[in-house]
Design an enzyme around this catalytic site. Structure first.
Site, PDB file in Angstrom:
ATOM      1  N   ARG A  93       2.495 -11.166   3.845  1.00 59.88           N
ATOM      2  CA  ARG A  93       2.672  -9.721   3.803  1.00 59.88           C
ATOM      3  C   ARG A  93       2.339  -9.117   5.171  1.00 59.88           C
ATOM      4  O   ARG A  93       2.971  -8.171   5.622  1.00 59.88           O
ATOM      5  CB  ARG A  93       1.731  -9.170   2.713  1.00 59.88           C
ATOM      6  CG  ARG A  93       2.131  -7.830   2.229  1.00 59.88           C
ATOM      7  CD  ARG A  93       1.536  -7.499   0.884  1.00 59.88           C
ATOM      8  NE  ARG A  93       1.855  -6.119   0.590  1.00 59.88           N
ATOM      9  CZ  ARG A  93       0.975  -5.150   0.567  1.00 59.88           C
ATOM     10  NH1 ARG A  93      -0.291  -5.414   0.774  1.00 59.88           N
ATOM     11  NH2 ARG A  93       1.343  -3.920   0.327  1.00 59.88           N
ATOM     12  N   ASP A 153       5.855   6.407  -8.166  1.00 60.45           N
ATOM     13  CA  ASP A 153       4.888   5.884  -9.139  1.00 60.45           C
ATOM     14  C   ASP A 153       4.520   6.968 -10.162  1.00 60.45           C
ATOM     15  O   ASP A 153       4.344   6.684 -11.345  1.00 60.45           O
ATOM     16  CB  ASP A 153       3.626   5.411  -8.406  1.00 60.45           C
ATOM     17  CG  ASP A 153       3.987   4.593  -7.183  1.00 60.45           C
ATOM     18  OD1 ASP A 153       3.796   3.375  -7.189  1.00 60.45           O
ATOM     19  OD2 ASP A 153       4.508   5.182  -6.226  1.00 60.45           O
ATOM     20  N   ARG A 156       7.217   7.133 -12.611  1.00 62.54           N
ATOM     21  CA  ARG A 156       7.131   6.001 -13.553  1.00 62.54           C
ATOM     22  C   ARG A 156       6.054   6.278 -14.594  1.00 62.54           C
ATOM     23  O   ARG A 156       6.223   6.000 -15.795  1.00 62.54           O
ATOM     24  CB  ARG A 156       6.798   4.714 -12.780  1.00 62.54           C
ATOM     25  CG  ARG A 156       7.970   4.193 -11.981  1.00 62.54           C
ATOM     26  CD  ARG A 156       7.582   3.055 -11.054  1.00 62.54           C
ATOM     27  NE  ARG A 156       8.771   2.448 -10.457  1.00 62.54           N
ATOM     28  CZ  ARG A 156       8.783   1.774  -9.320  1.00 62.54           C
ATOM     29  NH1 ARG A 156       7.660   1.596  -8.641  1.00 62.54           N
ATOM     30  NH2 ARG A 156       9.898   1.249  -8.862  1.00 62.54           N
ATOM     31  N   HIS A 180       0.517   3.582  -2.118  1.00 60.99           N
ATOM     32  CA  HIS A 180       1.712   3.182  -2.866  1.00 60.99           C
ATOM     33  C   HIS A 180       1.672   1.654  -2.866  1.00 60.99           C
ATOM     34  O   HIS A 180       2.169   1.003  -1.957  1.00 60.99           O
ATOM     35  CB  HIS A 180       2.981   3.705  -2.179  1.00 60.99           C
ATOM     36  CG  HIS A 180       4.244   3.115  -2.740  1.00 60.99           C
ATOM     37  ND1 HIS A 180       4.654   3.310  -4.033  1.00 60.99           N
ATOM     38  CD2 HIS A 180       5.194   2.327  -2.174  1.00 60.99           C
ATOM     39  CE1 HIS A 180       5.799   2.670  -4.248  1.00 60.99           C
ATOM     40  NE2 HIS A 180       6.144   2.055  -3.122  1.00 60.99           N
TER      41      HIS A 180
END
Ligand code: 6V0
Length: 316
Positions: A93, A153, A156, A180
């Site tokens: 990452r 988010d 959601r 996030h």
């Protein structure tokens, strides 16, 4: 800023991939901008997306769209950055972050070179870190450079809550705050159904702690689940971006959980992170007097610390 009807509202979308193209498609149907310009390092892709979209002009209000270049940044009312690199197999990452940082720096330098007058919205991931990169690199004021943060988010979360509470999603007011990403959290203490605290809403069974934890987890896992099923997420983020840019161009003063620089509020400093903000023609302004519970306050500080650590890895 009452809109001058003779003035052409212009938006530049940087990145003609799944997110950029889906956003352009959704935005073109609102007519909020007279001109949509798409910029991508892959010129053939931006031209192809534009042609595909433009051939639907007779079905939508927007009739001006083209592939553009960095000179388009100067007079754009809004610049939305969706450009980025995807994770390679076996790539860490951190390495992806460094590659995307390079892309973001070069885009930010191009933007700065054009002395832009508009607002800059960062979407590429990791959005909080890259928002700070663009902010620092362009040197623009913090209200004019912000990220889409947890707007998706929060959408959601409202989706899951509307289903569980059996109520119109438009009457669900609930927010995901923080990064996030994995350290985000639901601010249950400020969640409501219309004017009623969510814990007091009695037309369905009250939410248990276990259900709250499961809903937050479903929100956090949504991206992973969608990516596993279809490779990437782009429809809901495309619509979330329409909401954000419409708040900017129409000076709506909408309450949205965008990611902006925080300077000392809520015990955090010098980090771009999502908190409720008012989004208008002036960009994102932090909403004052938000009272989080002690636990949520801790979660916010922890999330900010994680982002700071990640950002620090870029300095070396
Ligand atoms: P994609 O389909 O790979 O598109 C990325 C595009 O960026 C490609 O067309 C590239 O050619 C282009 N690009 C790369 N470098 C440059 C550059 N220097 N200048 C201009 N264009 C360039 O990716 P996709 O559209 O699926 O995702 C874009 C980004 O959005 C990724 O970083 C995602 O992680 C991020 N998302 C962010 C979300 C959020 O809520 N913030 C949600 C979904 C995706």
């Amino acid at each position: 800023m009452p809109h001058n009807p003779w003035q052409q509202r212009k938006i530049v979308i940087v990145g003609a991939g799944s997110v950029g193209a889906t956003f352009a498609f959704a935005l073109a149907q609102t007519g909020d901008f007279e001109e949509i310009v798409i910029v991508d390092s892959n010129q053939a892709l931006s031209e192809g997306q534009v042609l595909d979209l433009a051939q639907g002009f007779c079905f939508m209000p927007t009739t001006k769209m083209r592939a553009g270049g960095i000179e388009d940044y100067a007079d754009a009312d809004v610049i939305v950055i969706t450009a980025g690199s995807k994770q390679r197999p076996d790539e860490s990452r951190l390495n992806l972050l460094k590659r995307n940082q390079k892309i973001m720096c070069s885009i930010a330098d191009d933007i700065k070179s054009q002395d832009p007058k508009g607002v800059i919205l960062v979407v590429s991931n990791p959005v909080d870190i890259l928002t700070k990169v663009v902010l620092e690199r362009t040197g623009l004021p913090a209200n004019r450079v912000f990220g889409s943060g947890t707007v998706l988010d929060s959408a959601r979360l409202r989706y899951y809550l509307a289903d569980r509470m059996k109520v119109d999603i438009h009457n669900v007011h609930a927010y995901v705050l923080g990064e996030h990403g994995d350290s985000e959290f639901t601010a249950w203490s400020i969640a409501s159904i219309g004017c009623i605290d969510i814990d007091q809403y009695s037309l369905t069974e009250p939410l248990t702690q276990a259900e709250k934890a499961s809903i937050t987890e479903n929100v956090q896992r949504s991206a992973y689940k969608i990516i596993e099923a279809k490779g990437s997420t782009y429809f809901a983020i495309g619509m979330a971006l329409v909401k954000i840019v419409s708040a900017i161009i129409k000076d709506k003063k909408s309450l949205l959980t965008v990611s902006r620089l925080i300077t000392g509020q809520h015990g955090i400093d010098d980090v771009c992170i999502s908190l409720p903000c008012i989004v208008s023609k002036d960009g994102a302004q932090l909403m004052p007097n938000i009272h989080l519970s002690t636990e949520e306050q801790q979660q916010l500080v922890e999330s900010a610390n994680i982002l700071k650590e990640q950002y620090a890895t870029l300095q070396v």
